[in-house]
Scaffold this active site. Structure first.
Site, mmCIF file in Angstrom:
data_model
loop_
_atom_site.group_PDB
_atom_site.id
_atom_site.type_symbol
_atom_site.label_atom_id
_atom_site.label_comp_id
_atom_site.label_asym_id
_atom_site.label_seq_id
_atom_site.Cartn_x
_atom_site.Cartn_y
_atom_site.Cartn_z
ATOM 1 C CG ASP A 1 -9.952 -0.195 5.005
ATOM 2 O OD1 ASP A 1 -9.779 -0.539 3.822
ATOM 3 O OD2 ASP A 1 -9.145 -0.437 5.912
ATOM 4 C CE LYS B 1 -3.892 -2.425 2.082
ATOM 5 N NZ LYS B 1 -4.686 -2.778 3.265
ATOM 6 C CD GLN C 1 -3.702 -4.695 6.194
ATOM 7 O OE1 GLN C 1 -3.767 -3.595 5.634
ATOM 8 N NE2 GLN C 1 -4.165 -5.795 5.631
HETATM 9 N N1 GUN Z 1 -7.247 -7.056 5.365
HETATM 10 C C1 GUN Z 1 -7.661 -7.704 4.259
HETATM 11 N N2 GUN Z 1 -8.280 -6.849 3.416
HETATM 12 C C2 GUN Z 1 -8.250 -5.641 3.999
HETATM 13 C C3 GUN Z 1 -8.735 -4.350 3.621
HETATM 14 O O1 GUN Z 1 -9.333 -4.129 2.560
HETATM 15 N N3 GUN Z 1 -8.500 -3.356 4.513
HETATM 16 C C4 GUN Z 1 -7.863 -3.562 5.694
HETATM 17 N N4 GUN Z 1 -7.710 -2.522 6.503
HETATM 18 N N5 GUN Z 1 -7.415 -4.734 6.078
HETATM 19 C C5 GUN Z 1 -7.601 -5.768 5.229
#
Ligand code: GUN
Length: 275
Positions: A116, A49, A93
Protein backbone atom coordinates in the site's frame (compact mmCIF):
# COMPACT_ATOMS: atom_id res chain seq x y z
CA UNK A 1 -20.59 16.20 -23.04
CA UNK A 2 -17.57 14.71 -21.24
CA UNK A 3 -15.71 11.58 -22.31
CA UNK A 4 -16.39 8.91 -19.68
CA UNK A 5 -13.14 7.34 -18.47
CA UNK A 6 -13.55 3.58 -18.33
CA UNK A 7 -11.71 2.19 -15.30
CA UNK A 8 -13.04 -1.32 -15.82
CA UNK A 9 -11.66 -1.71 -19.31
CA UNK A 10 -8.24 -0.33 -18.29
CA UNK A 11 -8.13 -2.48 -15.12
CA UNK A 12 -8.77 -5.58 -17.24
CA UNK A 13 -6.02 -4.63 -19.68
CA UNK A 14 -3.55 -4.02 -16.83
CA UNK A 15 -4.43 -7.33 -15.15
CA UNK A 16 -3.88 -9.19 -18.43
CA UNK A 17 -0.47 -7.54 -18.84
CA UNK A 18 0.40 -8.46 -15.25
CA UNK A 19 -0.70 -12.04 -15.87
CA UNK A 20 1.85 -12.28 -18.69
CA UNK A 21 4.54 -10.94 -16.32
CA UNK A 22 3.66 -13.28 -13.44
CA UNK A 23 3.45 -16.32 -15.72
CA UNK A 24 7.17 -15.98 -16.37
CA UNK A 25 8.14 -15.53 -12.74
CA UNK A 26 9.89 -18.43 -11.00
CA UNK A 27 7.99 -17.84 -7.75
CA UNK A 28 4.33 -16.92 -7.92
CA UNK A 29 3.66 -13.52 -6.26
CA UNK A 30 1.64 -13.76 -3.07
CA UNK A 31 -0.51 -11.10 -1.43
CA UNK A 32 -1.57 -11.27 2.21
CA UNK A 33 -4.60 -9.20 3.18
CA UNK A 34 -5.26 -8.70 6.88
CA UNK A 35 -8.89 -8.00 7.70
CA UNK A 36 -9.73 -7.12 11.30
CA UNK A 37 -13.33 -6.95 12.48
CA UNK A 38 -16.49 -7.09 10.44
CA UNK A 39 -16.81 -3.82 8.56
CA UNK A 40 -19.08 -4.73 5.64
CA UNK A 41 -17.42 -2.47 3.07
CA UNK A 42 -13.95 -3.75 4.00
CA UNK A 43 -15.09 -7.35 3.58
CA UNK A 44 -16.32 -6.57 0.06
CA UNK A 45 -13.13 -4.67 -0.85
CA UNK A 46 -10.90 -7.53 0.34
CA UNK A 47 -12.95 -10.14 -1.49
CA UNK A 48 -12.65 -8.05 -4.68
CA UNK A 49 -8.90 -7.77 -4.25
CA UNK A 50 -8.69 -11.56 -3.98
CA UNK A 51 -10.83 -12.03 -7.09
CA UNK A 52 -8.81 -9.73 -9.33
CA UNK A 53 -5.44 -10.85 -7.95
CA UNK A 54 -6.15 -14.32 -9.31
CA UNK A 55 -6.76 -12.82 -12.79
CA UNK A 56 -3.25 -11.33 -12.63
CA UNK A 57 -1.73 -14.65 -11.54
CA UNK A 58 -1.31 -13.51 -7.93
CA UNK A 59 -2.06 -15.84 -5.05
CA UNK A 60 -3.97 -14.25 -2.17
CA UNK A 61 -4.42 -15.26 1.42
CA UNK A 62 -6.88 -13.37 3.61
CA UNK A 63 -6.11 -13.38 7.32
CA UNK A 64 -9.28 -12.61 9.24
CA UNK A 65 -9.03 -11.48 12.84
CA UNK A 66 -11.91 -10.79 15.23
CA UNK A 67 -12.89 -7.22 16.15
CA UNK A 68 -11.49 -7.63 19.70
CA UNK A 69 -7.94 -8.38 18.47
CA UNK A 70 -5.36 -6.06 20.07
CA UNK A 71 -2.57 -4.09 18.39
CA UNK A 72 0.17 -6.40 19.71
CA UNK A 73 -1.42 -9.53 18.21
CA UNK A 74 -1.69 -7.93 14.77
CA UNK A 75 1.88 -6.66 14.96
CA UNK A 76 3.15 -10.13 15.89
CA UNK A 77 1.30 -11.63 12.93
CA UNK A 78 2.82 -9.04 10.61
CA UNK A 79 6.33 -9.78 11.94
CA UNK A 80 5.76 -13.45 11.17
CA UNK A 81 4.68 -12.56 7.60
CA UNK A 82 7.65 -10.20 7.18
CA UNK A 83 10.02 -13.14 7.61
CA UNK A 84 8.02 -15.53 5.44
CA UNK A 85 9.88 -15.66 2.10
CA UNK A 86 6.79 -16.84 0.21
CA UNK A 87 4.99 -13.52 0.94
CA UNK A 88 5.52 -10.69 -1.58
CA UNK A 89 3.23 -8.05 -0.12
CA UNK A 90 1.19 -7.38 3.03
CA UNK A 91 -1.94 -5.23 3.05
CA UNK A 92 -3.80 -4.20 6.20
CA UNK A 93 -7.32 -3.28 5.19
CA UNK A 94 -8.37 0.10 6.62
CA UNK A 95 -10.13 1.33 8.64
CA UNK A 96 -9.06 -0.77 11.62
CA UNK A 97 -11.34 -0.96 14.69
CA UNK A 98 -11.02 2.19 16.84
CA UNK A 99 -9.10 0.61 19.75
CA UNK A 100 -6.23 -0.42 17.45
CA UNK A 101 -3.21 1.84 16.90
CA UNK A 102 -3.30 2.07 13.09
CA UNK A 103 0.04 3.87 12.85
CA UNK A 104 1.83 1.15 14.84
CA UNK A 105 0.19 -1.62 12.79
CA UNK A 106 0.97 -0.08 9.40
CA UNK A 107 4.57 0.53 10.41
CA UNK A 108 5.06 -3.09 11.46
CA UNK A 109 5.02 -4.03 7.76
CA UNK A 110 8.49 -4.49 6.24
CA UNK A 111 9.03 -1.64 3.75
CA UNK A 112 9.93 -4.24 1.10
CA UNK A 113 6.47 -5.83 1.51
CA UNK A 114 4.54 -2.56 1.92
CA UNK A 115 2.17 -2.99 -1.03
CA UNK A 116 0.00 0.00 0.00
CA UNK A 117 2.97 2.31 0.50
CA UNK A 118 1.68 3.39 3.91
CA UNK A 119 4.79 2.85 6.09
CA UNK A 120 6.63 5.96 7.29
CA UNK A 121 9.76 4.59 5.61
CA UNK A 122 8.04 4.42 2.24
CA UNK A 123 6.23 7.76 2.64
CA UNK A 124 9.56 9.37 3.62
CA UNK A 125 11.16 8.14 0.41
CA UNK A 126 8.28 9.47 -1.67
CA UNK A 127 8.43 12.96 -0.14
CA UNK A 128 12.22 13.01 0.08
CA UNK A 129 14.89 12.04 -2.37
CA UNK A 130 14.19 8.30 -2.29
CA UNK A 131 14.49 6.46 -5.57
CA UNK A 132 12.60 3.22 -5.19
CA UNK A 133 9.29 3.48 -3.42
CA UNK A 134 5.72 2.26 -3.68
CA UNK A 135 3.04 4.74 -4.66
CA UNK A 136 -0.33 4.19 -2.90
CA UNK A 137 -2.82 2.18 -4.97
CA UNK A 138 -5.57 4.73 -5.66
CA UNK A 139 -3.27 7.56 -6.82
CA UNK A 140 -1.24 5.08 -8.88
CA UNK A 141 -4.43 3.84 -10.54
CA UNK A 142 -5.59 7.41 -11.21
CA UNK A 143 -2.28 8.34 -12.87
CA UNK A 144 -2.55 5.23 -15.04
CA UNK A 145 -6.04 6.32 -16.08
CA UNK A 146 -4.89 9.87 -16.94
CA UNK A 147 -2.04 8.37 -18.92
CA UNK A 148 -4.33 5.98 -20.82
CA UNK A 149 -6.46 8.94 -21.95
CA UNK A 150 -3.33 10.91 -23.01
CA UNK A 151 -3.98 13.66 -20.48
CA UNK A 152 -0.95 15.90 -20.00
CA UNK A 153 -0.14 16.70 -16.40
CA UNK A 154 2.98 18.88 -16.64
CA UNK A 155 2.19 22.57 -16.19
CA UNK A 156 -1.49 21.92 -15.50
CA UNK A 157 -3.41 23.31 -12.53
CA UNK A 158 -4.51 20.36 -10.42
CA UNK A 159 -6.82 20.66 -7.43
CA UNK A 160 -6.96 17.74 -5.01
CA UNK A 161 -9.97 17.91 -2.69
CA UNK A 162 -9.20 15.81 0.38
CA UNK A 163 -6.06 15.36 2.47
CA UNK A 164 -6.16 11.73 3.58
CA UNK A 165 -3.00 9.65 3.82
CA UNK A 166 -4.58 7.09 1.48
CA UNK A 167 -5.57 9.37 -1.40
CA UNK A 168 -5.32 13.18 -1.02
CA UNK A 169 -1.78 13.64 0.26
CA UNK A 170 -0.03 11.04 -1.93
CA UNK A 171 -2.10 12.13 -4.96
CA UNK A 172 -0.97 15.74 -4.56
CA UNK A 173 2.66 14.68 -4.21
CA UNK A 174 2.49 12.38 -7.24
CA UNK A 175 0.89 15.08 -9.42
CA UNK A 176 3.62 17.49 -8.30
CA UNK A 177 6.25 14.91 -9.21
CA UNK A 178 4.71 14.98 -12.71
CA UNK A 179 5.13 18.78 -12.75
CA UNK A 180 1.53 19.85 -12.13
CA UNK A 181 0.83 22.98 -10.08
CA UNK A 182 -1.07 21.47 -7.19
CA UNK A 183 -3.55 22.97 -4.73
CA UNK A 184 -4.97 20.89 -1.89
CA UNK A 185 -8.46 21.79 -0.67
CA UNK A 186 -10.33 20.17 2.22
CA UNK A 187 -13.33 20.44 4.51
CA UNK A 188 -12.08 23.73 6.02
CA UNK A 189 -11.27 25.41 2.68
CA UNK A 190 -13.37 28.51 2.06
CA UNK A 191 -14.95 28.99 -1.38
CA UNK A 192 -13.71 25.78 -3.00
CA UNK A 193 -15.12 26.96 -6.35
CA UNK A 194 -12.47 29.71 -6.46
CA UNK A 195 -9.93 26.91 -6.79
CA UNK A 196 -11.83 24.33 -8.83
CA UNK A 197 -12.87 26.88 -11.50
CA UNK A 198 -9.19 27.41 -12.32
CA UNK A 199 -8.35 23.71 -12.33
CA UNK A 200 -7.50 21.66 -15.42
CA UNK A 201 -7.60 18.50 -13.29
CA UNK A 202 -9.87 18.04 -10.25
CA UNK A 203 -9.49 15.02 -7.96
CA UNK A 204 -12.53 14.83 -5.67
CA UNK A 205 -11.76 12.65 -2.65
CA UNK A 206 -13.57 13.75 0.48
CA UNK A 207 -16.82 11.82 0.48
CA UNK A 208 -18.36 15.04 1.86
CA UNK A 209 -17.93 17.98 -0.49
CA UNK A 210 -20.32 17.73 -3.45
CA UNK A 211 -18.95 18.91 -6.81
CA UNK A 212 -21.42 20.43 -9.26
CA UNK A 213 -20.95 21.52 -12.86
CA UNK A 214 -20.96 25.25 -12.01
CA UNK A 215 -17.79 24.70 -9.93
CA UNK A 216 -15.77 23.47 -12.92
CA UNK A 217 -13.78 24.97 -15.77
CA UNK A 218 -15.04 23.94 -19.21
CA UNK A 219 -13.14 20.94 -20.57
CA UNK A 220 -11.45 19.99 -17.29
CA UNK A 221 -10.71 16.44 -16.15
CA UNK A 222 -12.78 15.35 -13.15
CA UNK A 223 -11.64 12.28 -11.23
CA UNK A 224 -14.22 11.15 -8.68
CA UNK A 225 -12.82 9.08 -5.82
CA UNK A 226 -16.01 9.24 -3.75
CA UNK A 227 -18.10 6.17 -3.07
CA UNK A 228 -21.38 6.63 -1.23
CA UNK A 229 -25.02 5.73 -1.55
CA UNK A 230 -27.50 8.45 -2.39
CA UNK A 231 -30.89 8.83 -0.72
CA UNK A 232 -32.30 6.19 -3.09
CA UNK A 233 -29.54 3.73 -2.12
CA UNK A 234 -27.76 4.04 -5.48
CA UNK A 235 -23.92 4.14 -5.57
CA UNK A 236 -22.60 7.64 -6.27
CA UNK A 237 -19.41 9.65 -5.95
CA UNK A 238 -18.49 13.17 -4.83
CA UNK A 239 -19.58 14.64 -8.16
CA UNK A 240 -23.07 15.38 -9.35
CA UNK A 241 -22.52 13.39 -12.53
CA UNK A 242 -25.29 14.96 -14.63
CA UNK A 243 -24.20 18.58 -14.19
CA UNK A 244 -20.43 17.85 -14.12
CA UNK A 245 -20.47 15.78 -17.30
CA UNK A 246 -22.01 18.77 -19.14
CA UNK A 247 -18.97 20.93 -18.31
CA UNK A 248 -15.97 18.61 -17.93
CA UNK A 249 -14.02 17.22 -20.88
CA UNK A 250 -13.33 13.93 -19.11
CA UNK A 251 -15.06 12.38 -16.11
CA UNK A 252 -14.85 9.11 -14.18
CA UNK A 253 -18.12 7.32 -13.41
CA UNK A 254 -19.03 5.83 -10.01
CA UNK A 255 -18.99 2.88 -10.06
CA UNK A 256 -16.60 1.88 -12.85
CA UNK A 257 -13.95 4.61 -12.67
CA UNK A 258 -11.51 4.93 -9.77
CA UNK A 259 -12.64 1.78 -7.88
CA UNK A 260 -11.32 -0.68 -10.48
CA UNK A 261 -8.19 1.45 -10.94
CA UNK A 262 -7.40 1.09 -7.22
CA UNK A 263 -7.37 -2.68 -7.74
CA UNK A 264 -5.11 -2.25 -10.78
CA UNK A 265 -2.76 -0.01 -8.73
CA UNK A 266 -2.57 -2.62 -5.97
CA UNK A 267 -1.75 -5.43 -8.37
CA UNK A 268 0.91 -3.36 -10.18
CA UNK A 269 2.48 -2.60 -6.77
CA UNK A 270 2.43 -6.26 -5.76
CA UNK A 271 4.07 -7.51 -8.95
CA UNK A 272 6.69 -4.75 -8.69
CA UNK A 273 7.50 -5.86 -5.12
CA UNK A 274 7.63 -9.53 -6.14
CA UNK A 275 10.10 -8.73 -8.91
N1 GUN B 1 -9.24 1.33 2.70
C1 GUN B 1 -9.65 2.20 1.76
N2 GUN B 1 -8.73 2.32 0.78
C2 GUN B 1 -7.72 1.50 1.10
C3 GUN B 1 -6.47 1.18 0.48
O1 GUN B 1 -6.09 1.68 -0.58
N3 GUN B 1 -5.71 0.27 1.14
C4 GUN B 1 -6.08 -0.29 2.32
N4 GUN B 1 -5.25 -1.15 2.89
N5 GUN B 1 -7.22 -0.02 2.92
C5 GUN B 1 -8.03 0.87 2.31
Amino acid sequence: MAIIMDGIELRNRILNDLQIRTENMAIKPKLIAILVGDDMASKIYVRNKEKYASVAGIETQIIRMPNETDTKTIVEKIHELNSDKSVSGILVQLPLPKHIDTHVVLNAVDVNKDVDGFTDANVGKMYGAGKEFITPCTPRGILALLNAYDIDIAGKNAVVIGRSNIVGKPMAQMLMMQNATVTICHSKTKNISDFTRKADIVIAATGKIKITGDMLKTGCVLIDVGMQRDEKGKLCGDADFDSCSQVAGFITPVPGGVGPMTIAGLMMNLVDLAQ
